[in-house]
Design a protein around this motif. Structure first.
Motif, PDB file in Angstrom:
ATOM      1  N   PHE A  17      85.910 134.695 -20.765  1.00  0.00           N
ATOM      2  CA  PHE A  17      86.733 134.548 -21.963  1.00  0.00           C
ATOM      3  C   PHE A  17      87.442 133.189 -21.979  1.00  0.00           C
ATOM      4  O   PHE A  17      87.973 132.741 -20.972  1.00  0.00           O
ATOM      5  CB  PHE A  17      87.808 135.644 -22.031  1.00  0.00           C
ATOM      6  CG  PHE A  17      87.269 137.024 -22.319  1.00  0.00           C
ATOM      7  CD1 PHE A  17      86.024 137.204 -22.875  1.00  0.00           C
ATOM      8  CD2 PHE A  17      88.032 138.141 -22.033  1.00  0.00           C
ATOM      9  CE1 PHE A  17      85.531 138.474 -23.137  1.00  0.00           C
ATOM     10  CE2 PHE A  17      87.563 139.413 -22.293  1.00  0.00           C
ATOM     11  CZ  PHE A  17      86.304 139.575 -22.841  1.00  0.00           C
ATOM     12  N   ASP A  18      87.431 132.583 -23.128  1.00  0.00           N
ATOM     13  CA  ASP A  18      88.261 131.405 -23.397  1.00  0.00           C
ATOM     14  C   ASP A  18      89.390 131.873 -24.305  1.00  0.00           C
ATOM     15  O   ASP A  18      89.219 131.973 -25.528  1.00  0.00           O
ATOM     16  CB  ASP A  18      87.423 130.313 -24.071  1.00  0.00           C
ATOM     17  CG  ASP A  18      88.222 129.032 -24.317  1.00  0.00           C
ATOM     18  OD1 ASP A  18      89.474 129.095 -24.346  1.00  0.00           O
ATOM     19  OD2 ASP A  18      87.591 127.973 -24.498  1.00  0.00           O
ATOM     20  N   ALA A  19      90.534 132.196 -23.713  1.00  0.00           N
ATOM     21  CA  ALA A  19      91.616 132.825 -24.465  1.00  0.00           C
ATOM     22  C   ALA A  19      92.074 131.970 -25.644  1.00  0.00           C
ATOM     23  O   ALA A  19      92.323 132.485 -26.739  1.00  0.00           O
ATOM     24  CB  ALA A  19      92.793 133.127 -23.542  1.00  0.00           C
ATOM     25  N   THR A  20      92.156 130.657 -25.429  1.00  0.00           N
ATOM     26  CA  THR A  20      92.613 129.769 -26.501  1.00  0.00           C
ATOM     27  C   THR A  20      91.649 129.797 -27.675  1.00  0.00           C
ATOM     28  O   THR A  20      92.063 129.864 -28.838  1.00  0.00           O
ATOM     29  CB  THR A  20      92.769 128.340 -25.973  1.00  0.00           C
ATOM     30  OG1 THR A  20      93.742 128.325 -24.923  1.00  0.00           O
ATOM     31  CG2 THR A  20      93.214 127.399 -27.081  1.00  0.00           C
ATOM     32  N   GLN A  21      90.356 129.780 -27.381  1.00  0.00           N
ATOM     33  CA  GLN A  21      89.359 129.806 -28.452  1.00  0.00           C
ATOM     34  C   GLN A  21      89.356 131.151 -29.167  1.00  0.00           C
ATOM     35  O   GLN A  21      89.226 131.226 -30.394  1.00  0.00           O
ATOM     36  CB  GLN A  21      87.969 129.515 -27.887  1.00  0.00           C
ATOM     37  CG  GLN A  21      86.884 129.356 -28.956  1.00  0.00           C
ATOM     38  CD  GLN A  21      87.168 128.203 -29.908  1.00  0.00           C
ATOM     39  OE1 GLN A  21      87.436 127.085 -29.470  1.00  0.00           O
ATOM     40  NE2 GLN A  21      87.149 128.472 -31.206  1.00  0.00           N
TER      41      GLN A  21
ATOM     42  N   ILE B 283      92.993 133.688 -35.483  1.00  0.00           N
ATOM     43  CA  ILE B 283      93.937 133.189 -36.480  1.00  0.00           C
ATOM     44  C   ILE B 283      93.206 132.733 -37.737  1.00  0.00           C
ATOM     45  O   ILE B 283      93.688 132.923 -38.860  1.00  0.00           O
ATOM     46  CB  ILE B 283      94.802 132.072 -35.877  1.00  0.00           C
ATOM     47  CG1 ILE B 283      95.784 132.663 -34.865  1.00  0.00           C
ATOM     48  CG2 ILE B 283      95.557 131.313 -36.949  1.00  0.00           C
ATOM     49  CD1 ILE B 283      96.582 131.647 -34.099  1.00  0.00           C
ATOM     50  N   THR B 284      92.032 132.141 -37.576  1.00  0.00           N
ATOM     51  CA  THR B 284      91.224 131.763 -38.736  1.00  0.00           C
ATOM     52  C   THR B 284      90.875 132.994 -39.564  1.00  0.00           C
ATOM     53  O   THR B 284      90.978 132.986 -40.800  1.00  0.00           O
ATOM     54  CB  THR B 284      89.944 131.051 -38.280  1.00  0.00           C
ATOM     55  OG1 THR B 284      90.288 129.859 -37.569  1.00  0.00           O
ATOM     56  CG2 THR B 284      89.074 130.682 -39.477  1.00  0.00           C
ATOM     57  N   ARG B 285      90.472 134.073 -38.894  1.00  0.00           N
ATOM     58  CA  ARG B 285      90.173 135.321 -39.588  1.00  0.00           C
ATOM     59  C   ARG B 285      91.413 135.889 -40.266  1.00  0.00           C
ATOM     60  O   ARG B 285      91.357 136.373 -41.398  1.00  0.00           O
ATOM     61  CB  ARG B 285      89.608 136.348 -38.607  1.00  0.00           C
ATOM     62  CG  ARG B 285      88.216 136.023 -38.074  1.00  0.00           C
ATOM     63  CD  ARG B 285      87.857 136.903 -36.885  1.00  0.00           C
ATOM     64  NE  ARG B 285      88.097 138.321 -37.177  1.00  0.00           N
ATOM     65  CZ  ARG B 285      88.508 139.189 -36.281  1.00  0.00           C
ATOM     66  NH1 ARG B 285      88.754 138.797 -35.024  1.00  0.00           N
ATOM     67  NH2 ARG B 285      88.686 140.457 -36.613  1.00  0.00           N
TER      68      ARG B 285
ATOM     69  N   PRO C 178      98.040 128.084 -33.240  1.00  0.00           N
ATOM     70  CA  PRO C 178      98.541 128.249 -31.864  1.00  0.00           C
ATOM     71  C   PRO C 178      99.483 127.111 -31.500  1.00  0.00           C
ATOM     72  O   PRO C 178      99.298 125.973 -31.908  1.00  0.00           O
ATOM     73  CB  PRO C 178      97.272 128.203 -31.007  1.00  0.00           C
ATOM     74  CG  PRO C 178      96.140 128.368 -31.963  1.00  0.00           C
ATOM     75  CD  PRO C 178      96.609 127.856 -33.280  1.00  0.00           C
ATOM     76  N   SER C 179     100.513 127.446 -30.730  1.00  0.00           N
ATOM     77  CA  SER C 179     101.392 126.406 -30.214  1.00  0.00           C
ATOM     78  C   SER C 179     100.665 125.606 -29.147  1.00  0.00           C
ATOM     79  O   SER C 179      99.810 126.117 -28.431  1.00  0.00           O
ATOM     80  CB  SER C 179     102.653 127.020 -29.610  1.00  0.00           C
ATOM     81  OG  SER C 179     103.452 127.589 -30.612  1.00  0.00           O
ATOM     82  N   THR C 180     100.994 124.334 -29.048  1.00  0.00           N
ATOM     83  CA  THR C 180     100.403 123.476 -28.031  1.00  0.00           C
ATOM     84  C   THR C 180     101.495 122.630 -27.410  1.00  0.00           C
ATOM     85  O   THR C 180     102.611 122.542 -27.922  1.00  0.00           O
ATOM     86  CB  THR C 180      99.327 122.547 -28.635  1.00  0.00           C
ATOM     87  OG1 THR C 180      99.938 121.759 -29.661  1.00  0.00           O
ATOM     88  CG2 THR C 180      98.176 123.353 -29.225  1.00  0.00           C
TER      89      THR C 180
ATOM     90  N   ALA D 255      94.551 142.759 -33.955  1.00  0.00           N
ATOM     91  CA  ALA D 255      95.974 142.677 -33.622  1.00  0.00           C
ATOM     92  C   ALA D 255      96.584 144.067 -33.536  1.00  0.00           C
ATOM     93  O   ALA D 255      96.389 144.896 -34.429  1.00  0.00           O
ATOM     94  CB  ALA D 255      96.705 141.853 -34.662  1.00  0.00           C
ATOM     95  N   PHE D 256      97.318 144.295 -32.460  1.00  0.00           N
ATOM     96  CA  PHE D 256      98.147 145.501 -32.367  1.00  0.00           C
ATOM     97  C   PHE D 256      99.552 145.188 -32.860  1.00  0.00           C
ATOM     98  O   PHE D 256     100.160 145.982 -33.569  1.00  0.00           O
ATOM     99  CB  PHE D 256      98.182 146.014 -30.933  1.00  0.00           C
ATOM    100  CG  PHE D 256      99.100 147.188 -30.736  1.00  0.00           C
ATOM    101  CD1 PHE D 256      98.982 148.328 -31.524  1.00  0.00           C
ATOM    102  CD2 PHE D 256     100.101 147.153 -29.777  1.00  0.00           C
ATOM    103  CE1 PHE D 256      99.835 149.413 -31.353  1.00  0.00           C
ATOM    104  CE2 PHE D 256     100.956 148.232 -29.598  1.00  0.00           C
ATOM    105  CZ  PHE D 256     100.819 149.367 -30.388  1.00  0.00           C
ATOM    106  N   THR D 257     100.093 144.023 -32.500  1.00  0.00           N
ATOM    107  CA  THR D 257     101.395 143.602 -33.025  1.00  0.00           C
ATOM    108  C   THR D 257     101.319 142.156 -33.481  1.00  0.00           C
ATOM    109  O   THR D 257     100.723 141.304 -32.819  1.00  0.00           O
ATOM    110  CB  THR D 257     102.525 143.731 -31.984  1.00  0.00           C
ATOM    111  OG1 THR D 257     102.318 142.794 -30.925  1.00  0.00           O
ATOM    112  CG2 THR D 257     102.596 145.138 -31.414  1.00  0.00           C
ATOM    113  N   ILE D 258     101.918 141.899 -34.625  1.00  0.00           N
ATOM    114  CA  ILE D 258     102.110 140.545 -35.151  1.00  0.00           C
ATOM    115  C   ILE D 258     103.609 140.388 -35.395  1.00  0.00           C
ATOM    116  O   ILE D 258     104.247 141.262 -35.996  1.00  0.00           O
ATOM    117  CB  ILE D 258     101.337 140.312 -36.455  1.00  0.00           C
ATOM    118  CG1 ILE D 258      99.826 140.475 -36.227  1.00  0.00           C
ATOM    119  CG2 ILE D 258     101.648 138.924 -37.022  1.00  0.00           C
ATOM    120  CD1 ILE D 258      99.005 140.382 -37.502  1.00  0.00           C
TER     121      ILE D 258
END
Length: 615
Positions: free
Chosen positions: A33-37, A43-45, A107-109, A157-160
């Motif tokens: 897994f690439d968590a950032t990707q 987020i795009t979805r 995403p924050s960077t 998402a479970f929580t936003i």
């Protein structure tokens, strides 16, 4: 002795919500897994879905019973929506659509502590927690998303969580927007220096504050700091002679039960040399220091007289060191504490008792009671602290327990509650707060049920709980077995963070009498079971009335209109605190230092939004 009955908090029932768990088909290797990707793709979805947030579309990015918790970002309220149907309704409200028209989630960077965190430790619950940035037509926000891999290997998402942190065109005087400080050029029109200008503005001689805050404790000062940095003229008043006297004047042995990394103040965290648990006088001095450094206008020895609200303005008469002043703020914040005035129950026969009866808020000098028997009515933190202090000074204390108490050890229990979020070497306080407060309270309740059950193990608090019960001290597991935090949220008390008194009860050094009081006698208290217990003094560690009662006493015009304070609303958010009170221009501020730090921004921004015409 008698007082108006304590206003009960009709907290709505809160059902615990467990995170998703699946028998994942063809479980992928988490190492791939690439968590950032993954977060970026999600987020795009999500952004695409928000263009048409129907319940059907939301099910592609949210679990059917998932949560969206929002603090002022999408609308000007604190809300928690559960389920795609309610979330869709919320996102489709006209006021929400207007703000969502230009929302961007990214995403924050730039801060390694804000990188997405993959948790694959549970085979049936693979998830990623990620910080997000958000932007709307009115402001800038932050948040946290928790996405889980479902049974078909899709991330949902479970929580936003979204929260407003900055208003566009009205930013705080901080960071890149900090004041210059220097006075350059021609000063002939106003030759005063910084200190002289500050002193003059704090007097409000030719103007009125926009916000008047009652109480210069942590509640009042934290929200005042936020408001002043938003350039909203704010005045704090306190009836005591010095800032911090609300702590300075309490019982001799008082030390905060929360650790330092949970208690930092906004803008000005405690130094690294600060003790883990803050003594009362040290906190009192810090409040005084904080008000000075943050340049908060505070009038001490000041009380409220008459008051009236008309046409969006208050008329409030103040007595400042005997000098009468009248101010016309648009907003009044009651910040006299999450609890209001001392609650003094009405007991039969108090006039017959020959000893002293003192509420814990006024109790002091345990050394004067050496060799004497003392009854302490109440079985929470304060009662235990006073009993421990009495024993150390040679007295014979007995705790009168009228209902059950939840007990959690400081040494073993607090690290379990605060985890890796609030701890030495943990995340920066801004990240810690986002992680903690992004969880809907229903989900928090589920996790605390697990923690509470685990704390009863033999290697944790199990032996202490068993020993207390054998000594006659009745314990409980909190609401629905969810422990201390949920009991604090639900009831505001009836718990003890054990710093030593529990072992003293087990060893018989501190006595316990569990039962209902029948009446006071000349020598002590007669209980309903027929037993009379003698005492030279009785301390009432019976807590405080609801803030609603205090509001009505200080501002009679709001008495019948403000709502009950604290407890949960039907969505699981706090009732009334930091939100509309039921009376225009009147607000409540309170709870512990962490809640004051975090929610002071929400209340300040809510007021700023009104003042600057955002809603």
């Amino acid at each position: 002795m008698s007082a108006e009955a304590s206003v009960k908090q009709p907290s709505f029932p809160l059902k615990a919500a467990a995170p998703p768990s699946f028998d994942i088909k063809n479980r992928p290797d988490p190492a791939t897994f690439d968590a950032t990707q993954i977060v970026s793709d999600f987020i795009t979805r999500l952004q695409k879905t928000l263009e048409n947030p129907t319940a059907s579309n939301l099910q592609d990015v949210m679990f059917p019973d998932g949560f969206w918790r929002d603090h002022l970002f999408l609308t000007w309220d604190l809300r928690t929506l559960r389920g795609v149907e309610k979330t869709s309704e919320y996102l489709s409200e006209p006021a929400t659509l207007k703000k969502l028209s230009s929302v961007k989630l990214t995403p924050s960077t730039g801060n390694y502590k804000r990188l997405p965190l993959l948790d694959a430790s549970n085979a049936s619950s693979i998830n990623i927690t990620a910080f997000i940035n958000a932007e709307s037509d009115q402001g800038v926000g932050e948040g946290v998303i928790r996405i889980f891999l479902d049974a078909d290997n899709n991330w949902k998402a479970f929580t936003i969580y979204t929260t407003l942190i900055k208003l566009k065109n009205h930013t705080e005087n901080a960071g890149a927007n900090r004041p210059h400080g220097g006075l350059h050029g021609d000063q002939s029109s106003d030759p005063r220096n910084w200190k002289e200008r500050l002193a003059s503005s704090s007097e409000f001689s030719s103007s009125s504050p926009t916000v008047l805050i009652i109480g210069a404790g942590q509640s009042g000062l934290t929200v005042a700091a936020r408001l002043t940095q938003l350039n909203i003229p704010t005045l704090v008043i306190d009836k005591n002679p010095r800032i911090g006297d609300n702590w300075r004047n309490r019982y001799h042995s008082l030390v905060l039960h929360d650790p330092v990394w949970y208690d930092h103040f906004p803008y000005l965290p405690f130094p690294e040399t600060w003790p883990i648990f803050t003594p009362k006088d040290k906190l009192a001095d810090w409040l005084e220091h904080y008000a000075s450094v943050m340049e908060i206008p505070v009038w001490t020895s000041t009380t409220v007289g008459s008051s009236d609200y008309k046409d969006g303005k208050w008329t409030v008469s103040l007595s400042k060191n005997g000098e009468e002043r009248t101010v016309n703020p648009a907003h009044v914040i009651l910040a006299t504490g999450h609890a209001g005035e001392p609650y003094i129950p009405s007991f039969a026969g108090v006039e017959n008792f020959k000893g002293n009866i003192t509420h814990s808020s006024k109790w002091s000098n345990p050394e004067r009671l050496k060799g004497k028997k003392v009854l302490i009515i109440g079985a929470g933190n304060t009662s235990h602290d006073i009993a421990q202090s009495l024993y150390a000074n040679g007295a014979f204390p007995t705790i009168v327990q009228r209902s059950s108490t939840h007990v959690l050890s400081s040494e073993r229990g607090l690290p379990e509650l605060l985890g890796a979020v609030y701890c030495e070497g943990g995340p920066a306080i801004e990240e810690a707060d986002l992680l903690a407060f992004s969880l809907p309270n229903a989900v928090l309740k589920f996790f605390h049920q697990l923690i509470t059950a685990g704390m009863k193990a033999p290697e944790k608090d199990g032996p202490t709980i068993e020993g207390l019960n054998k000594a006659g001290f009745v314990t409980d597991d909190g609401p629905d077995g969810a422990g201390l935090v949920m009991k604090y949220y639900d009831q505001g008390g009836s718990y003890y963070i054990d710093i030593g008194a529990s072992s003293m009860i087990i060893d018989g050094k501190i006595g316990v009498k569990h039962g209902k009081v029948d009446k006071f006698t000349e020598k002590g208290i007669l209980f309903q079971d027929g037993q009379e217990v003698e005492a030279a003094e009785v301390v009432l560690a019976t807590g405080y009335q609801n803030m609603r009662t205090t509001a009505g006493a200080i501002f009679p015009c709001v008495k019948d209109s403000v709502n009950v304070v604290a407890g949960f609303d039907p969505e699981g958010e706090f009732q009334t605190l930091y939100r509309d009170s039921g009376h225009p221009g009147f607000w409540f501020m309170g709870m512990n230092l962490a809640h004051c730090r975090f929610f002071s921004r929400a209340l300040a921004l809510k007021i700023a939004g009104k003042e600057f015409g955002y809603y």
